[in-house]
Motif scaffolding. Structure first.
Motif, short mmCIF file in Angstrom:
data_model
loop_
_atom_site.label_atom_id
_atom_site.label_comp_id
_atom_site.label_asym_id
_atom_site.label_seq_id
_atom_site.Cartn_x
_atom_site.Cartn_y
_atom_site.Cartn_z
N ALA A 127 -3.37 22.80 49.67
CA ALA A 127 -4.48 23.56 50.07
C ALA A 127 -3.97 25.00 50.30
O ALA A 127 -2.88 25.31 50.93
N TRP A 180 -13.92 22.90 44.41
CA TRP A 180 -13.45 22.20 43.11
C TRP A 180 -13.08 22.79 42.23
O TRP A 180 -13.55 23.98 41.61
N THR A 224 -10.51 18.55 40.43
CA THR A 224 -9.61 18.51 41.31
C THR A 224 -10.10 19.22 42.78
O THR A 224 -10.60 20.23 42.55
N LYS A 225 -10.26 18.64 43.84
CA LYS A 225 -10.70 19.38 45.23
C LYS A 225 -9.39 20.10 45.54
O LYS A 225 -8.30 19.53 45.90
N ILE A 226 -9.43 21.41 45.67
CA ILE A 226 -8.33 22.34 45.91
C ILE A 226 -8.34 22.94 47.52
O ILE A 226 -7.59 23.56 47.78
N GLU A 256 -4.18 16.80 48.26
CA GLU A 256 -5.19 17.84 48.64
C GLU A 256 -4.62 18.74 49.71
O GLU A 256 -4.69 20.04 49.69
#
Length: 659
Positions: free
Chosen positions: A185, A547, A36-38, A181
């Motif tokens: 964020a 990530w 997961t791109k955080i 995302e």
């Protein structure tokens, strides 16, 4: 061996990416891993570390700024949500509802079409019920409008933000997919800058058990370590230590990675080499090669203030600050669950292995006489660089003539310690020393020492809490950035820019490891941190993503596919060696999670040293004792007792210190 060493000033000659236009598309190579791109990290971010007290993540930039990454935890994140606008029976307006697909999804719900629109960030859609009239979502005021600008719905109608994709199905139903995302964020907050601590070239970062910051950088050819003592939001900076000057060389590596010992007693400091492979590198008018302070790992008490690490061989040896020698650029260091220290090391401008080394006090790891287990050919009296197929013609060392016949190459100073052996199946390609062919070691039933040349290992982390599940439990993980920083790895055809799983075992006093690729497709992966069963990877290139790589979590019945037996109970093993001088290793086992107190007593029952006083997960551990008291005093020869207390377990053993 990084390409920007030949393109940028000394201040940033580490592993900075040459390919800033690379965009990451990390891809898990195992079904039990999710990515997961955080968020994204600020430009020039090089390090990531966690506060052990609360698992908050912090990053460090080359320029000296420390940021707190206020990222929601997994349980706090908003799941993928879709706002659905269906036409009412009269067909005059839409009734809006929300759907969370992972919780419940209506029959016939066009999930894949919506996800595709979100992936493409497509915010316009044609309505088939109105002769494909165009509608669009306008982010500036969070509204849906009919082309060219007619307002149709406002944000409070569909009550979802931010929107990542817009889709209209054949029945005219509107679907707005959440930009997960952006919704999750975290806030990036600067907590300290170079103005606060005085360093504007920083590459080392760690955080103590009490939340204290430790950073390392360069100042006028000196390595400097600073300690940031935190009280609430206030940070008081103290200089721990600095080296005397280390003169610049042909290919200096002034990259002071640091790591704290598990008990916060010491800070270990990487002092990289000043040459590529031991060539003559003038310094102060002398034909010098390496210096006593270079190509080594230094160690000072973490609580020190104003220590000056001397540059002369005699003074350095007398002070005892040099912990290990013979490392070209140990840019990443980490402690394994059993207390053993490991460091990555990158090779020269030639096709010789990058390494992973088990770092022990007083050991020499071969630089510049050896790389992996291959001798530096410049030691040979009849050396001819024209016939050396290890050298790469396009490399900096070749172009500047640093490989040459060198009859005065100094003799080896002592026996060398081999790197960790790579048993494959990945990251183990090498150039065969007789014919020069490039081979895959495990495919040839061979082993490598340790990594494919030029893959540049970084981001070394261990599951010290045994929080991983299955065959990952208690193991190590490592990144490779080589293909992002330069193209010297290309002829090995070894895909890197990845995350490796490292399953180690000790055989005959040495470590061997199986290395397996877990994730591919990062853009300049430069550092990693581990929290429970999640590895956080930060990137130097592309969008500079952070990530979250989630691996299986430990369960009460987790076993490592038979490779590690389930815990049968508590134990405290006899220290080894015993008697000992200068240090001994104490191993213990915990059957349950809980507090651990491991203490050394002298023969009269006085407590002289606390080795462990912390929470630990169930598992096997080891810790070293160097024969010193809590205040750093060298203790006299004699009989000592060590006692462990954890949950219901109490046990005491005896050891002997011989001076």
């Amino acid at each position: 061996m990084y390409c920007l060493e030949k393109r940028l000033p000394l201040i940033v000659t580490v592993i900075l990416a040459c390919s800033a236009d690379i965009w990451a598309q990390p891809n898990p190579l195992h079904d039990d891993i999710t990515i997961t791109k955080i968020g994204e990290v600020p430009r020039r971010t090089m390090r990531i570390a966690k506060d052990p007290r609360n698992n908050d993540l912090y990053t460090l930039s080359i320029g000296g700024t420390i940021y707190r990454m206020a990222i929601p935890g997994p349980s706090e994140r908003t799941p993928f949500t879709v706002a659905v606008g269906r036409l009412d029976p009269g067909g005059s307006t839409r009734i809006w509802t929300k759907v969370v697909p992972e919780q419940a999804m209506p029959e016939g719900f066009p999930l894949e079409a919506i996800r595709q629109r979100v992936a493409e960030n497509e915010l316009t859609a044609k309505n088939p019920l109105e002769d494909d009239l165009l509608y669009f979502y306008r982010a500036t005021d969070a509204s849906i409008r009919k082309f060219p600008r007619t307002l149709v719905y406002e944000q409070n109608d569909f009550d979802l933000e931010p929107i990542g994709g817009f889709y209209i199905d054949p029945e005219g139903t509107f679907y707005l997919g959440l930009d997960v995302e952006s919704a999750n964020a975290g806030e990036v907050v600067s907590v300290a800058t170079s103005t606060d601590h005085g360093l504007n070239d920083t590459q080392g970062f760690d955080i103590g058990l009490d939340g204290t910051f430790y950073i390392a950088g360069n100042s006028y050819n000196r390595i400097v370590v600073m300690r940031g003592e935190r009280t609430g939001d206030a940070i008081e900076w103290v200089e721990v230590a600095r080296t005397e000057p280390i003169p610049r060389g042909t290919k200096s590596h002034p990259h002071p990675a640091i790591v704290l010992s598990p008990d916060d007693r010491y800070v270990y400091i990487n002092s990289g080499s000043r040459t590529d492979h031991g060539e003559i590198s003038p310094a102060d008018g002398q034909n010098a090669r390496e210096m006593p302070l270079s190509s080594s790992i230094l160690r000072v008490p973490a609580g020190s203030k104003g220590v000056i690490i001397p540059s002369s061989e005699a003074a350095l040896s007398a002070a005892g600050y040099r912990f290990a020698d013979g490392l070209r650029n140990a840019f990443d260091m980490a402690f394994a669950p059993n207390g053993d220290l490991f460091a990555t090391d990158n090779g020269p401008d030639a096709d010789m292995a990058d390494e992973l080394n088990w770092i022990r006090h007083g050991h020499h790891y071969g630089f510049p006489w050896r790389f992996g287990t291959v001798d530096n050919p410049m030691q040979a009296p009849d050396y001819d660089p024209a016939s050396d197929f290890y050298i790469l013609p396009k490399s900096q060392a070749a172009q500047k003539g640093w490989y040459y016949n060198d009859p005065d190459f100094p003799p080896q100073p002592m026996a060398f310690t081999d790197p960790v052996v790579n048993l494959g199946p990945d990251a183990d390609r090498y150039r065969e020393p007789v014919l020069g062919d490039i081979l895959d070691a495990s495919d040839e039933s061979m082993t490598a020492s340790t990594f494919t040349p030029h893959s540049s290992p970084l981001g070394l982390v261990f599951d010290v809490e045994n929080a991983m599940g299955g065959h990952f439990q208690g193991d190590g993980f490592i990144l490779r950035i080589g293909g992002d920083c330069c193209d010297l790895i290309d002829h090995f055809k070894d895909p890197d820019l990845d995350l490796l799983h490292m399953e180690m075992k000790k055989q005959n006093g040495k470590y061997e490891a199986y290395f397996t690729r877990l994730v591919e497709g990062f853009a300049g992966p430069i550092d990693a941190e581990i929290i429970e069963n999640r590895i956080y990877v930060i990137e130097w290139s592309g969008e500079r993503g952070i990530w979250e790589v989630s691996l299986p979590a430990r369960t009460a019945t987790a076993v490592r596919d038979g490779t590690r037996p389930a815990l049968s109970g508590y134990s405290l093993e006899q220290s080894y060696p015993n008697p000992f001088n200068p240090q001994t290793t104490i191993t213990y086992r915990l059957a349950e999670d809980g507090p651990v107190n491991l203490v050394i007593f002298n023969a009269t029952g006085q407590r002289v040293r606390t080795l462990v006083n912390a929470e630990r997960r169930a598992g096997n551990y080891s810790v070293e004792w160097d024969g010193r008291s809590d205040d750093g005093q060298v203790l006299a020869s004699g009989i000592y007792l060590y006692r462990i207390e954890s949950g219901p377990f109490r046990h005491t053993r005896r050891l002997v210190l011989v001076r």
